[in-house]
Write an enzyme that holds these catalytic residues in place. Structure first.
Site, mmCIF file in Angstrom:
data_model
loop_
_atom_site.group_PDB
_atom_site.id
_atom_site.type_symbol
_atom_site.label_atom_id
_atom_site.label_comp_id
_atom_site.label_asym_id
_atom_site.label_seq_id
_atom_site.Cartn_x
_atom_site.Cartn_y
_atom_site.Cartn_z
ATOM 1 N N SER A 80 6.420 -7.082 3.250
ATOM 2 C CA SER A 80 7.254 -7.341 4.422
ATOM 3 C C SER A 80 8.068 -8.626 4.259
ATOM 4 C CB SER A 80 6.366 -7.434 5.661
ATOM 5 O OG SER A 80 5.449 -8.484 5.481
ATOM 6 N N GLU A 126 14.182 -5.059 -9.620
ATOM 7 C CA GLU A 126 13.114 -4.489 -10.448
ATOM 8 C C GLU A 126 13.652 -3.234 -11.117
ATOM 9 O OE1 GLU A 126 8.941 -6.027 -8.797
ATOM 10 O OE2 GLU A 126 9.692 -4.318 -7.676
ATOM 11 N N GLU A 178 12.717 -2.661 11.397
ATOM 12 C CA GLU A 178 12.274 -1.627 10.468
ATOM 13 C C GLU A 178 11.155 -0.830 11.165
ATOM 14 O OE1 GLU A 178 10.066 -3.150 7.091
ATOM 15 O OE2 GLU A 178 10.978 -1.679 5.767
ATOM 16 N N CYS A 212 10.503 1.527 2.035
ATOM 17 C CA CYS A 212 11.470 0.467 2.295
ATOM 18 C C CYS A 212 12.900 0.991 2.266
ATOM 19 C CB CYS A 212 11.283 -0.654 1.280
ATOM 20 S SG CYS A 212 11.230 -0.021 -0.393
ATOM 21 N N GLU A 214 10.769 -8.209 -3.165
ATOM 22 C CA GLU A 214 11.261 -6.894 -2.719
ATOM 23 C C GLU A 214 10.726 -6.706 -1.311
ATOM 24 O OE1 GLU A 214 13.244 -4.897 -4.239
ATOM 25 O OE2 GLU A 214 13.210 -5.628 -6.292
ATOM 26 N N TRP A 240 0.814 -1.222 0.000
ATOM 27 C CA TRP A 240 0.000 0.000 0.000
ATOM 28 C C TRP A 240 0.842 1.264 0.000
ATOM 29 C CZ3 TRP A 240 1.822 2.527 4.128
ATOM 30 C CH2 TRP A 240 2.437 1.742 5.108
ATOM 31 N N ASN A 241 2.129 1.171 0.347
ATOM 32 C CA ASN A 241 2.875 2.424 0.586
ATOM 33 C C ASN A 241 3.193 3.196 -0.694
ATOM 34 O OD1 ASN A 241 4.762 0.469 -0.118
ATOM 35 N ND2 ASN A 241 6.349 1.286 1.209
HETATM 36 P P1 NAD Z 1 2.726 -6.825 3.932
HETATM 37 O O1 NAD Z 1 3.732 -7.889 3.718
HETATM 38 O O2 NAD Z 1 1.873 -6.894 5.126
HETATM 39 O O3 NAD Z 1 1.748 -6.716 2.699
HETATM 40 C C1 NAD Z 1 2.211 -6.640 1.377
HETATM 41 C C2 NAD Z 1 1.240 -7.351 0.480
HETATM 42 O O4 NAD Z 1 1.221 -8.723 0.832
HETATM 43 C C3 NAD Z 1 -0.208 -6.864 0.581
HETATM 44 O O5 NAD Z 1 -0.805 -6.892 -0.698
HETATM 45 C C4 NAD Z 1 -0.843 -7.911 1.463
HETATM 46 O O6 NAD Z 1 -2.220 -8.039 1.237
HETATM 47 C C5 NAD Z 1 -0.110 -9.150 0.999
HETATM 48 N N1 NAD Z 1 -0.132 -10.285 1.918
HETATM 49 C C6 NAD Z 1 -0.095 -10.291 3.264
HETATM 50 N N2 NAD Z 1 -0.179 -11.556 3.727
HETATM 51 C C7 NAD Z 1 -0.250 -12.363 2.644
HETATM 52 C C8 NAD Z 1 -0.364 -13.776 2.459
HETATM 53 N N3 NAD Z 1 -0.407 -14.617 3.492
HETATM 54 N N4 NAD Z 1 -0.423 -14.247 1.201
HETATM 55 C C9 NAD Z 1 -0.382 -13.422 0.140
HETATM 56 N N5 NAD Z 1 -0.294 -12.079 0.252
HETATM 57 C C10 NAD Z 1 -0.217 -11.566 1.490
HETATM 58 O O7 NAD Z 1 3.556 -5.490 3.873
HETATM 59 P P2 NAD Z 1 2.979 -4.019 3.951
HETATM 60 O O8 NAD Z 1 2.817 -3.658 5.371
HETATM 61 O O9 NAD Z 1 1.812 -3.824 3.051
HETATM 62 O O10 NAD Z 1 4.180 -3.215 3.279
HETATM 63 C C11 NAD Z 1 5.243 -2.770 4.014
HETATM 64 C C12 NAD Z 1 6.472 -3.609 3.767
HETATM 65 O O11 NAD Z 1 6.778 -3.627 2.380
HETATM 66 C C13 NAD Z 1 7.678 -3.047 4.445
HETATM 67 O O12 NAD Z 1 8.428 -4.054 5.066
HETATM 68 C C14 NAD Z 1 8.456 -2.420 3.297
HETATM 69 O O13 NAD Z 1 9.820 -2.288 3.548
HETATM 70 C C15 NAD Z 1 8.136 -3.341 2.186
HETATM 71 N N6 NAD Z 1 8.354 -2.683 0.887
HETATM 72 C C16 NAD Z 1 9.421 -3.064 0.160
HETATM 73 C C17 NAD Z 1 9.689 -2.457 -1.049
HETATM 74 C C18 NAD Z 1 10.874 -2.883 -1.845
HETATM 75 O O14 NAD Z 1 10.918 -2.574 -3.020
HETATM 76 N N7 NAD Z 1 11.830 -3.596 -1.287
HETATM 77 C C19 NAD Z 1 8.841 -1.458 -1.526
HETATM 78 C C20 NAD Z 1 7.746 -1.083 -0.756
HETATM 79 C C21 NAD Z 1 7.517 -1.725 0.463
#
Ligand code: NAD
Length: 474
Positions: A222, A455, A378, A277, A243, A143-144
């Site tokens: 995450s 990416e 984090e 991130c 990622e 979502w971020n």
């Molecule tokens: P999150 O892992 O909770 O959610 C990310 C996505 O995963 C969402 O679409 C969520 O619905 C989905 N998800 C959650 N549980 C799942 C499951 N069991 N099966 C399938 N999909 C599932 O993370 P968040 O809180 O939305 O995002 C924040 C995290 O993302 C932070 O750790 C951040 O650092 C990371 N991030 C990384 C990058 C990068 O490029 N490295 C970019 C943006 C965010």
């Protein structure tokens, strides 16, 4: 949901979407599950047969059209994003442009999927290497950065000749719908790009893992969920790109101007209210410059206005939800209990109507030490933890002392030191006097617990391609 070129709305199966700045309901999305995911995967599989055979020039054309439409609709998309995700309008406009850049970049890269001929050991033998699309892709986004994280996956997948099913974050389905409306306007053929929205991500994720038609999984989010998906993908040995989280060090040497460095650090730290991130999570400043750095940083933070991102002058938007506030509060309290000094901030913001949203004051903590949670975890929130250091060797060791390896930043005016740091830091991205070392043309990604694959850049399309060797005896 958008499946096989059709919008699907089931009035009895929806979930509400809220503005994190005001708590107000702003829309609804269809609550899909494994059944809808399976339907979308089947559509993507059928579409793959023709899409993978279209020429690179044809696929490129669609992506150019999508790029053009996204730029034309920038203002509308930015407003949807600010309302749904909370970031200030100016930052939302920047993100839409960044999102569009991936469509343009991969429209171009589609035409540069070159093969190779390799000299063979036998006189009668010829070797040829061919790259082909991996097949149907299952994509999960956060979502971020609710628009650019989508195009960063969809554009290279489509450019490579893959078809895709995307599940966006449950907090930002409206941004995802807006992106898919653009793909529809660009007349991308039915089934090539499909959208499945869901309140509970697990059943859709499980379908991506268990359905043998899905050959590749790409995920941004995450580290915990990334590990779960990687384990699941191993069962059918699906290709994966991940990622994940980060814990960026930001290092300011004694030869750098501490005031200039503080300006950069505060800009990147509070971008998207720290919900990035690549957000600095430990700011190391040489002890000779820390007073000047702190004075400037404090001044800049004091001037940052929190509020609704649609309002003029707002720099700090809301956090995504109550858990995000709790995490920040827990980390700050833990640091203060263990001896950190509060320079500014340190509390939830509730005055002037901010209590309706999830606002936390931009915060600086000084004298942070390795035993504090914030030194390891984090934060994903508006807290800048400061640590003084004395030597280059010491700071390299401290910076690398993390399970993460995504972004890192160094401020120095010494070219030799800059090169030494670039080589010594175990992070996928190193910004040297540069707080924004990202672009569609550059490979983005992390080492260690920050993920697998890259990416953007030339590498971005390779994640969606198989390498096939042909041995010919003539
Ligand atoms: P999150 O892992 O909770 O959610 C990310 C996505 O995963 C969402 O679409 C969520 O619905 C989905 N998800 C959650 N549980 C799942 C499951 N069991 N099966 C399938 N999909 C599932 O993370 P968040 O809180 O939305 O995002 C924040 C995290 O993302 C932070 O750790 C951040 O650092 C990371 N991030 C990384 C990058 C990068 O490029 N490295 C970019 C943006 C965010």
């Amino acid at each position: 949901m958008y499946i096989n070129g059709k919008w699907i709305s089931q009035a009895d199966k929806t979930f509400a979407v809220y503005n994190p700045a005001t708590g107000q309901k702003i829309g609804e999305a269809v609550d899909g599950g494994s059944e809808e995911a399976a339907e979308a995967i089947q559509a993507a599989h059928t579409a793959f047969l023709s899409w993978s055979k279209a020429t690179a020039y044809q696929r490129s054309r669609y992506l150019y059209d999508a790029y053009r439409i996204m730029v034309e609709e920038k203002e509308h998309l930015a407003r949807v994003m600010t309302e749904e995700q909370g970031k200030p309008l100016k930052a939302a406009r920047n993100e839409v442009q960044y999102g569009a850049d991936f469509l343009l970049w991969f429209a171009e890269e589609a035409k540069r999927v070159y093969g190779e001929t390799i000299p063979a050991p036998r006189p009668d033998q010829r070797f040829m290497v061919l790259h082909q699309p991996v097949g149907v892709v299952g994509a999960v986004t956060p979502w971020n950065y609710p628009i650019s994280m989508i195009t960063r996956k969809v554009a290279p997948a489509l450019a490579a000749g893959c078809t895709i099913v995307l599940k966006p974050a449950e907090a930002t389905p409206l941004c995802a719908m807006a992106v898919f409306k653009i793909l529809e306007k660009a007349e991308i053929p039915a089934g090539v790009a499909n959208l499945v929205t869901a309140l509970d991500p697990a059943p859709v994720g499980q379908e991506f893992l268990s359905n043998p038609l899905v050959r590749k999984l790409t995920f941004t989010g995450s580290t915990g969920v990334g590990k779960l998906l990687a384990k699941g993908a191993a069962e059918q040995m699906k290709r994966i790109s991940l990622e994940l989280g980060g814990h960026a060090p930001f290092i300011v040497f004694d030869d750098a101007n501490p005031v200039y460095a503080a300006k950069g650090a505060m800009l990147v730290k509070f971008l998207n209210t720290g919900q990035a991130c690549i957000s600095p999570n430990r700011i190391f400043v040489h002890k000779s410059g820390i007073d000047a750095f702190l004075t400037e940083a404090r001044k800049r933070v004091a001037a940052m206005q929190a509020g609704n991102g649609l309002d003029e002058g707002v720099r700090i938007g809301p956090l995504v939800g109550p858990e995000a506030i709790e995490k920040v509060e827990r980390q700050v309290q833990d640091a203060l209990d263990k001896g950190a000094e509060l320079v500014i901030g340190g509390k939830r913001l509730t005055e002037n109507g901010l209590d309706k949203g999830y606002f936390y004051a931009p915060t600086i903590l000084n004298k942070v030490t390795p035993d504090m949670l914030i030194y390891r975890e984090e934060t994903f929130g508006p807290v800048a933890p400061m640590i003084a250091f004395e030597s280059e060797e010491e700071v390299i060791e401290m910076a690398n002392d993390t399970v993460y390896g995504l972004a890192s930043y160094v401020y120095t005016r010494d070219i030799s030191r800059a090169m030494r740091m670039f080589e010594a830091l175990r992070f996928g991205i190193v910004g040297i006097n540069d707080i924004n070392p990202t672009a569609a043309a550059a490979p983005f990604g992390g080492m260690k617990a920050s993920g697998l694959g890259r990416e953007g850049g030339r590498e971005g399309i390779a994640e969606y391609l198989e390498t096939k060797l042909g041995g010919f005896s003539i």
